[in-house]
Structure formats: C-alpha cells, structure tokens
Design a protein around this motif. Structure first.
Motif, short mmCIF file in Angstrom:
data_model
loop_
_atom_site.label_atom_id
_atom_site.label_comp_id
_atom_site.label_asym_id
_atom_site.label_seq_id
_atom_site.Cartn_x
_atom_site.Cartn_y
_atom_site.Cartn_z
N GLU A 69 0.82 -1.22 0.00
CA GLU A 69 0.00 0.00 0.00
C GLU A 69 0.86 1.26 0.00
O GLU A 69 0.58 2.21 -0.72
CB GLU A 69 -0.94 0.00 1.22
N GLU A 70 1.90 1.25 0.82
CA GLU A 70 2.75 2.45 0.89
C GLU A 70 3.44 2.70 -0.46
O GLU A 70 3.57 3.84 -0.90
CB GLU A 70 3.81 2.31 2.00
N LEU A 71 3.89 1.62 -1.12
CA LEU A 71 4.55 1.79 -2.40
C LEU A 71 3.57 2.25 -3.47
O LEU A 71 3.91 3.06 -4.34
CB LEU A 71 5.26 0.50 -2.82
N ILE A 121 3.15 6.70 14.31
CA ILE A 121 3.49 7.40 13.07
C ILE A 121 2.32 7.33 12.09
O ILE A 121 1.93 8.32 11.48
CB ILE A 121 4.80 6.81 12.46
N GLU A 122 1.73 6.14 11.97
CA GLU A 122 0.59 5.97 11.06
C GLU A 122 -0.62 6.78 11.54
O GLU A 122 -1.29 7.43 10.74
CB GLU A 122 0.19 4.48 10.98
N ALA A 123 -0.89 6.72 12.84
CA ALA A 123 -2.07 7.41 13.37
C ALA A 123 -1.92 8.92 13.20
O ALA A 123 -2.88 9.62 12.88
CB ALA A 123 -2.28 7.06 14.84
N SER A 150 -6.20 4.34 4.57
CA SER A 150 -5.26 3.23 4.79
C SER A 150 -4.37 3.48 6.00
O SER A 150 -4.02 2.53 6.70
CB SER A 150 -4.47 2.87 3.54
N GLU A 151 -4.02 4.73 6.28
CA GLU A 151 -3.23 4.99 7.50
C GLU A 151 -4.00 4.53 8.74
O GLU A 151 -3.41 4.02 9.69
CB GLU A 151 -2.88 6.48 7.63
N ALA A 152 -5.32 4.70 8.71
CA ALA A 152 -6.13 4.27 9.86
C ALA A 152 -6.05 2.76 10.05
O ALA A 152 -5.96 2.26 11.17
CB ALA A 152 -7.58 4.71 9.66
N ARG A 153 -6.02 2.05 8.93
CA ARG A 153 -5.86 0.59 9.03
C ARG A 153 -4.45 0.23 9.49
O ARG A 153 -4.27 -0.65 10.32
CB ARG A 153 -6.14 -0.07 7.67
N HIS A 154 -3.47 0.94 8.94
CA HIS A 154 -2.09 0.62 9.28
C HIS A 154 -1.83 0.75 10.78
O HIS A 154 -1.14 -0.06 11.38
CB HIS A 154 -1.11 1.53 8.53
N PHE A 155 -2.35 1.80 11.38
CA PHE A 155 -2.04 1.97 12.81
C PHE A 155 -2.69 0.88 13.64
O PHE A 155 -2.11 0.39 14.61
CB PHE A 155 -2.36 3.42 13.26
FE LIG Z 1 0.81 4.01 6.31
#
Ligand SMILES: [Fe+2]
Length: 208
Positions: A69-71, A121-123, A150-155
C-alpha cells in the motif's frame, strides 16, 4: 526491516530486498523513470515466515500488505507530481521518527516498542491528512482522504501486532510513547514538515 529481522530466512529476506530495489534505485540513485507498474504485485506469494516466532505469519502478512500500500501511494504521489510538473527531490528526514526511538534494547520488548512507534506514526499521518484535506484542491483532497483511510488501518495493524507479540497489556508503553510523540509534534521545531512540531517563524517563512 521488521520482516527481515524477525520473520524470514535469508532467501526470503533477499527476495524482499530485490522486490524493493526498483524503488530504492529511483529514490536513492535516481535510476528509472518512476513508473513501477506491476512491480508491487506477487510479493505475498514470494515471502513466507520462517516459523521461529508464533507471530511470524501475521507479521509477514500484515507488513507485506502495508508495504504494498505504501509503495502504491508513492507511485500515486509521483504521478500527481509529474502531472503538475513538480520534479522529484529527496527531502531530509525531520526529527520526528528519530525522536520516537526510545526503544528498549532487549527482545521481545524492542519489537513491541518498534510496533507501537509504527502505530503512532501511522495514526499521526492519518490525523494530519484529515486536517489538511479541506484546504486542498479537489484532486488532492480526494487523494489525501484515500490515504488517511489506509493509514487508519495501518495503525490498527501495528497495534494488533504489538499486542500479539506482548501477549499482555501494553497500555503503559502505549501511554509512554504517546507522551514522547506529543512533545515531538507540539514543541517548537526548526524544520517544517508533515510530522514536525510547531514551526518556528524562520522555518515557516523559509517554506513560503
Ligand atoms: Fe501508512
């Protein structure tokens, strides 16, 4: 780094690095045209955990998805930059991620701390995308909102992994890093970036 350090053998670690190489070449060596079409598929099948830790499979699964996802986001950012005639340039790292490194030096506490830092960091990215989105044009607004989802999922993924590795209550440690992180984003900072603290006047003027 987490996958290589904690969950796979040397062959899988080499696969992972080879898969990332086109991106590293572009970012660090200015090699390639920034088109990574088709370069971030198929990794999940390639990488398997080494069975050393019970959390290995989950770590690989969650982190591979996160890397992909980040890439993909990186590719999307490049495309937007190209469409707006903005040249890609490396930006020096701010104090934020470095400032979070109050990681204990013994395992599994070191891993638990790294995962908690990742969650913050993600949150914080999620929060900042949400706060900045209303001030942007339509295209960027939509893009930033897709990023924050997606950041919300990542954290959540990072925190779930931290809990799984710890197998006990980690709230004291989450609180501790919360204090560290709060100081980093709320105290004066000579740098002005997405995750920096309060910009001091010269930094804000230099950016404008
Ligand atoms: Fe992320």
């Amino acid at each position: 780094m987490l996958i290589r350090r904690y969950a796979v053998d040397e062959v899988n670690a080499a696969e992972l690095l080879a898969w990332l190489k086109p991106y590293e070449d572009y970012v660090y060596r200015q090699v390639g045209d920034g088109n990574f079409e088709g370069k971030h598929s198929g990794l999940k099948k390639m990488i398997s955990a080494n069975g050393v830790h019970s959390f290995g499979d989950d770590l690989v699964e969650k982190m591979v998805l996160l890397i992909k996802e980040e890439l993909h986001h990186f590719q999307q950012v490049l495309e937007i930059m190209q469409s707006r005639g903005i040249a890609y340039a490396n930006v020096s790292a701010g104090r934020y991620a470095r400032g979070m490194r109050h990681v204990r030096t013994y395992e599994p506490q070191a891993l638990i701390d790294k995962l908690i830092c990742g969650a913050y960091i993600e949150a914080r990215s999620c929060e900042r995308f949400a706060r900045i989105a209303p001030y942007l044009d339509n295209e960027l607004q939509k893009f930033y909102i897709s990023l924050l989802r997606s950041e919300a999922r990542h954290f959540e993924d990072y925190l779930a992994l931290a809990r799984q590795v710890a197998n006990e209550d980690i709230s004291a440690r989450v609180y501790y890093f919360g204090e560290v992180e709060a100081a980093l984003i709320s105290t004066p900072d000579t740098d002005f970036k997405f995750h920096s603290g309060n910009p001091i006047e010269e930094a804000a003027t230099a950016m404008s």
